[in-house]
Design an enzyme around this catalytic site. Structure first.
Site, PDB file in Angstrom:
ATOM      1  N   THR A 124      93.006  17.310  31.150  1.00 51.85           N
ATOM      2  CA  THR A 124      93.147  18.756  30.912  1.00 51.85           C
ATOM      3  C   THR A 124      93.117  19.459  32.262  1.00 51.85           C
ATOM      4  O   THR A 124      92.104  19.386  32.965  1.00 51.85           O
ATOM      5  CB  THR A 124      91.994  19.258  30.015  1.00 51.85           C
ATOM      6  OG1 THR A 124      92.013  18.493  28.811  1.00 51.85           O
ATOM      7  CG2 THR A 124      92.142  20.729  29.697  1.00 51.85           C
ATOM      8  N   GLU A 152      96.325  15.529  25.501  1.00 47.68           N
ATOM      9  CA  GLU A 152      95.680  14.740  24.450  1.00 47.68           C
ATOM     10  C   GLU A 152      94.788  15.662  23.620  1.00 47.68           C
ATOM     11  O   GLU A 152      94.115  16.519  24.178  1.00 47.68           O
ATOM     12  CB  GLU A 152      94.823  13.657  25.137  1.00 47.68           C
ATOM     13  CG  GLU A 152      94.056  12.771  24.221  1.00 47.68           C
ATOM     14  CD  GLU A 152      94.972  12.040  23.257  1.00 47.68           C
ATOM     15  OE1 GLU A 152      95.889  11.341  23.720  1.00 47.68           O
ATOM     16  OE2 GLU A 152      94.750  12.172  22.043  1.00 47.68           O
ATOM     17  N   LYS A 208      97.264  22.542  25.986  1.00 44.98           N
ATOM     18  CA  LYS A 208      95.918  21.983  25.816  1.00 44.98           C
ATOM     19  C   LYS A 208      94.824  23.040  25.991  1.00 44.98           C
ATOM     20  O   LYS A 208      93.942  23.181  25.142  1.00 44.98           O
ATOM     21  CB  LYS A 208      95.713  20.832  26.801  1.00 44.98           C
ATOM     22  CG  LYS A 208      94.338  20.211  26.790  1.00 44.98           C
ATOM     23  CD  LYS A 208      93.999  19.644  25.421  1.00 44.98           C
ATOM     24  CE  LYS A 208      92.556  19.205  25.361  1.00 44.98           C
ATOM     25  NZ  LYS A 208      92.349  17.869  25.818  1.00 44.98           N
ATOM     26  N   ASN A 212      92.306  24.591  23.028  1.00 38.60           N
ATOM     27  CA  ASN A 212      90.841  24.581  23.106  1.00 38.60           C
ATOM     28  C   ASN A 212      90.271  25.998  23.155  1.00 38.60           C
ATOM     29  O   ASN A 212      89.218  26.271  22.576  1.00 38.60           O
ATOM     30  CB  ASN A 212      90.371  23.751  24.305  1.00 38.60           C
ATOM     31  CG  ASN A 212      90.324  22.263  23.968  1.00 38.60           C
ATOM     32  OD1 ASN A 212      90.650  21.864  22.847  1.00 38.60           O
ATOM     33  ND2 ASN A 212      89.926  21.431  24.925  1.00 38.60           N
ATOM     34  N   PHE A 253      86.983  24.944  11.509  1.00 39.37           N
ATOM     35  CA  PHE A 253      86.402  25.485  12.748  1.00 39.37           C
ATOM     36  C   PHE A 253      85.794  26.864  12.544  1.00 39.37           C
ATOM     37  O   PHE A 253      85.824  27.713  13.423  1.00 39.37           O
ATOM     38  CB  PHE A 253      87.430  25.470  13.888  1.00 39.37           C
ATOM     39  CG  PHE A 253      87.219  24.257  14.763  1.00 39.37           C
ATOM     40  CD1 PHE A 253      87.459  22.995  14.265  1.00 39.37           C
ATOM     41  CD2 PHE A 253      86.720  24.374  16.059  1.00 39.37           C
ATOM     42  CE1 PHE A 253      87.217  21.858  15.032  1.00 39.37           C
ATOM     43  CE2 PHE A 253      86.476  23.252  16.838  1.00 39.37           C
ATOM     44  CZ  PHE A 253      86.727  21.997  16.313  1.00 39.37           C
ATOM     45  N   CYS A 264      84.376  19.556  26.791  1.00 30.66           N
ATOM     46  CA  CYS A 264      85.717  20.146  26.751  1.00 30.66           C
ATOM     47  C   CYS A 264      85.714  21.655  26.535  1.00 30.66           C
ATOM     48  O   CYS A 264      86.050  22.414  27.443  1.00 30.66           O
ATOM     49  CB  CYS A 264      86.541  19.457  25.675  1.00 30.66           C
ATOM     50  SG  CYS A 264      86.659  17.680  25.953  1.00 30.66           S
ATOM     51  N   LYS A 326      77.647  16.874  19.151  1.00 30.30           N
ATOM     52  CA  LYS A 326      78.185  16.813  17.793  1.00 30.30           C
ATOM     53  C   LYS A 326      77.816  15.451  17.225  1.00 30.30           C
ATOM     54  O   LYS A 326      77.476  14.539  17.990  1.00 30.30           O
ATOM     55  CB  LYS A 326      79.701  17.034  17.786  1.00 30.30           C
ATOM     56  CG  LYS A 326      80.494  15.909  18.438  1.00 30.30           C
ATOM     57  CD  LYS A 326      81.971  16.231  18.574  1.00 30.30           C
ATOM     58  CE  LYS A 326      82.713  16.101  17.274  1.00 30.30           C
ATOM     59  NZ  LYS A 326      84.182  16.124  17.458  1.00 30.30           N
ATOM     60  N   ARG A 333      76.821  16.300  27.171  1.00 26.71           N
ATOM     61  CA  ARG A 333      77.320  17.345  28.060  1.00 26.71           C
ATOM     62  C   ARG A 333      77.296  18.701  27.350  1.00 26.71           C
ATOM     63  O   ARG A 333      77.802  18.841  26.258  1.00 26.71           O
ATOM     64  CB  ARG A 333      78.753  17.013  28.524  1.00 26.71           C
ATOM     65  CG  ARG A 333      78.789  15.893  29.540  1.00 26.71           C
ATOM     66  CD  ARG A 333      80.202  15.544  29.912  1.00 26.71           C
ATOM     67  NE  ARG A 333      80.916  14.952  28.794  1.00 26.71           N
ATOM     68  CZ  ARG A 333      82.225  14.702  28.792  1.00 26.71           C
ATOM     69  NH1 ARG A 333      82.965  15.019  29.824  1.00 26.71           N
ATOM     70  NH2 ARG A 333      82.790  14.140  27.746  1.00 26.71           N
TER      71      ARG A 333
HETATM   72  C1  UGA Z   1      87.676  19.246  21.466  1.00 20.45           C
HETATM   73  C2  UGA Z   1      88.948  19.564  20.676  1.00 20.45           C
HETATM   74  O1  UGA Z   1      88.623  19.758  19.299  1.00 20.45           O
HETATM   75  C3  UGA Z   1      89.962  18.409  20.792  1.00 20.45           C
HETATM   76  O2  UGA Z   1      91.163  18.749  20.124  1.00 20.45           O
HETATM   77  C4  UGA Z   1      90.249  18.176  22.271  1.00 20.45           C
HETATM   78  O3  UGA Z   1      91.139  17.096  22.454  1.00 20.45           O
HETATM   79  C5  UGA Z   1      88.946  17.866  22.987  1.00 20.45           C
HETATM   80  O4  UGA Z   1      88.023  18.954  22.819  1.00 20.45           O
HETATM   81  C6  UGA Z   1      89.251  17.695  24.446  1.00 20.45           C
HETATM   82  O5  UGA Z   1      89.572  18.681  25.119  1.00 20.45           O
HETATM   83  O6  UGA Z   1      89.276  16.558  24.931  1.00 20.45           O
HETATM   84  P1  UGA Z   1      85.509  17.720  20.991  1.00 20.45           P
HETATM   85  O7  UGA Z   1      84.930  18.425  22.180  1.00 20.45           O
HETATM   86  O8  UGA Z   1      85.434  16.249  20.889  1.00 20.45           O
HETATM   87  O9  UGA Z   1      87.086  18.093  20.864  1.00 20.45           O
HETATM   88  O10 UGA Z   1      84.784  18.270  19.691  1.00 20.45           O
HETATM   89  P2  UGA Z   1      85.055  19.419  18.609  1.00 20.45           P
HETATM   90  O11 UGA Z   1      85.192  18.794  17.285  1.00 20.45           O
HETATM   91  O12 UGA Z   1      86.115  20.342  19.055  1.00 20.45           O
HETATM   92  O13 UGA Z   1      83.662  20.181  18.624  1.00 20.45           O
HETATM   93  C7  UGA Z   1      83.260  20.912  19.789  1.00 20.45           C
HETATM   94  C8  UGA Z   1      81.970  21.652  19.531  1.00 20.45           C
HETATM   95  O14 UGA Z   1      82.184  22.721  18.620  1.00 20.45           O
HETATM   96  C9  UGA Z   1      80.843  20.802  18.923  1.00 20.45           C
HETATM   97  O15 UGA Z   1      79.646  21.133  19.614  1.00 20.45           O
HETATM   98  C10 UGA Z   1      80.786  21.244  17.487  1.00 20.45           C
HETATM   99  O16 UGA Z   1      79.498  21.121  16.930  1.00 20.45           O
HETATM  100  C11 UGA Z   1      81.182  22.707  17.607  1.00 20.45           C
HETATM  101  N1  UGA Z   1      81.765  23.279  16.368  1.00 20.45           N
HETATM  102  C12 UGA Z   1      82.928  22.783  15.883  1.00 20.45           C
HETATM  103  C13 UGA Z   1      81.139  24.343  15.758  1.00 20.45           C
HETATM  104  O17 UGA Z   1      80.072  24.831  16.197  1.00 20.45           O
HETATM  105  N2  UGA Z   1      81.704  24.884  14.625  1.00 20.45           N
HETATM  106  C14 UGA Z   1      82.863  24.409  14.116  1.00 20.45           C
HETATM  107  O18 UGA Z   1      83.331  24.962  13.098  1.00 20.45           O
HETATM  108  C15 UGA Z   1      83.480  23.327  14.751  1.00 20.45           C
END
Ligand code: UGA
Length: 440
Positions: A124, A152, A208, A212, A253, A264, A326, A333
């Protein structure tokens, strides 16, 4: 047709991508200079927790389609396609993304490229980085290097599945040959009907960060509603459900709680603001400052709630259920649960952390926090329990049993996943973010 692939940088993204490419049948050379990571991968051990990826790594190692090495050599130089997957963390003391690893990876790769090879950036990056990499690599290689940007979108916890069955494949390219090679690499996925978007390079870079930024905005939107709900007697969980039925809004989300963390979303929105500022359009994405601030205020809210429950927190026993950013990940991180634990510990609370997989990561990151692998032991004599990460085992935990072990039956549900009725029936005071819950 199968292609020979090198994957450079075997952190979270690179390791998953390397395994996915091998699963698709390609011959893969993984390149990772960090000896610890390299040796782990060679022996089939993932240096992080990711469901299903360990088994897949095992399978592709056994098939002989994947090998790992510390640096480029003749073997990797014969690859048709090189994926750059190194990290772009937040620069210390700045909001900007640190692109020095990407630049270093490109420089190291350039002397080992054959002229027909394609380099695909997956990291990214701030928009404009690809053009700089292309210029640098062309200078070193002595011919026009074929560079594409191929962002990605995988999520931790479902990384392999997301890689093998993505919503879309995006590629930003300067020539048709590069697109053809990328198409071959992803052919088994494209044959499933996956949308394939061929864009210009800056747009592909932007896709990307824009994705995000949008996801982060959605989460902060509902968490902003949670702030309003908390002072007006409303319920942000019910609100999210109600607005989510509108297909234009959607229900994904919109989970309200202690907010987003990880490697991220937080650093990507900050990096985006920094880059926009450099380009003279900082005000266009200034709203992301609020997105960030709303997100961080959720952590303040939990600390404040904990203090109002505990009074003087010094010496009080607090159990944090879940510490990763999560579930299904041991990534700490920018984890909201970690920051809340550290802040309470700093004020004198005795914090014990329970987490199904992240305790060794925690021991490395912050050994000062208490760690307990058994849930029952973790909650024993607790004055306050906080649910920080929605691991499945907390959702199904028996509130009667847990209630018989704690000193005070008070729980702060930071992720809105507990069944309030059954916890209350077991005598717990339930406090949940974004909701006004009447306790006896
Ligand atoms: C995120 C993006 O969703 C991916 O599409 C992207 O590829 C990735 O970053 C990246 O840039 O590499 P990720 O960080 O693995 O993925 O996790 P997410 O599922 O996006 O969750 C991120 C945070 O948001 C977590 O702390 C989760 O608990 C929080 N979250 C998510 C909420 O508080 N509420 C929601 O409704 C969803």
């Amino acid at each position: 047709m199968l292609v020979k692939v090198s994957v450079i940088g075997l952190g979270y993204l690179g390791a998953t991508h390397a395994v996915a490419m091998a699963e698709l049948g390609h011959e893969v050379v993984g390149i990772e200079p960090d000896v610890r990571k390299l040796e782990a991968l060679k022996s089939g051990i993932l240096p992080f927790h990711e469901p299903g990826l360990d088994q897949a790594l095992h399978n592709v190692l056994a098939s002989g389609r994947i090998t790992f090495q510390g640096e480029h050599d003749e073997n990797s130089a014969s690859a048709d396609l090189h994926f750059i997957c190194v990290g772009t963390p937040q620069l210390k003391g700045s909001d900007a993304a640190d692109t020095s690893y990407v630049l270093a990876a490109a420089k190291a790769l350039a002397p080992h490229l054959k002229p027909s090879a394609v380099v695909a950036g997956k990291s990214t990056v701030p928009v404009g980085t690809a053009a700089e990499l292309q210029r640098v690599m062309t200078e070193v290689a002595g011919f026009d290097v074929n560079l594409v940007w191929n962002p990605e979108f995988l999520r931790e916890g479902t990384a392999l599945e997301d890689s093998l069955r993505p919503d879309r494949i995006v590629v930003g390219a300067w020539n048709d040959h590069s697109v053809d090679v990328i198409r071959e690499a992803y052919a088994p996925i494209l044959n499933l009907g996956t949308p394939f978007l061929v864009l210009d390079v800056p747009t592909a870079e932007l896709v990307k960060v824009a994705a995000n930024a949008f996801l982060a905005t959605k989460i902060s939107f509902i968490n902003a509603m949670a702030e309003v709900a908390e002072v007006s007697g409303a319920d942000a969980v019910a609100l999210a459900r109600a607005i989510g039925y509108d297909e234009r809004i959607g229900n994904k989300f919109l989970r309200t709680g202690i907010g987003f963390g990880g490697g991220c979303l937080p650093k990507d929105i900050r990096g985006f603001m920094a880059r926009a500022e450099e380009l003279g359009v900082g005000s266009a994405v200034e709203f992301l400052k609020d997105v960030d601030a709303i997100n961080l205020r959720r952590r303040d809210r939990v600390v404040a709630l904990a203090k109002s429950e505990l009074g003087d927190v010094r010496g009080k026993r607090v159990t944090m259920l879940g510490i990763s950013f999560k579930p299904d990940s041991d990534d700490l991180r920018d984890s909201p649960a970690l920051e809340i634990s550290q802040r309470l510990a700093k004020e004198g609370a005795v914090v014990t952390v329970h987490d199904p997989v992240s305790l060794s990561a925690l021991a490395e990151r912050d050994p000062s926090l208490g760690r307990e692998a058994e849930l029952i032991e973790a909650v024993r004599e607790a004055d306050l329990v906080i649910l920080g990460t929605e691991w499945k085992q907390y959702k199904v935990a028996d509130p009667v049993l847990l209630g018989s072990l704690v000193a005070t039956k008070t729980v702060i549900d930071g992720r809105n996943v507990l069944d309030v009725d059954s916890w209350q029936q077991a005598g717990w005071k339930v406090i949940a973010l974004g909701r006004t819950i009447k306790n006896a």
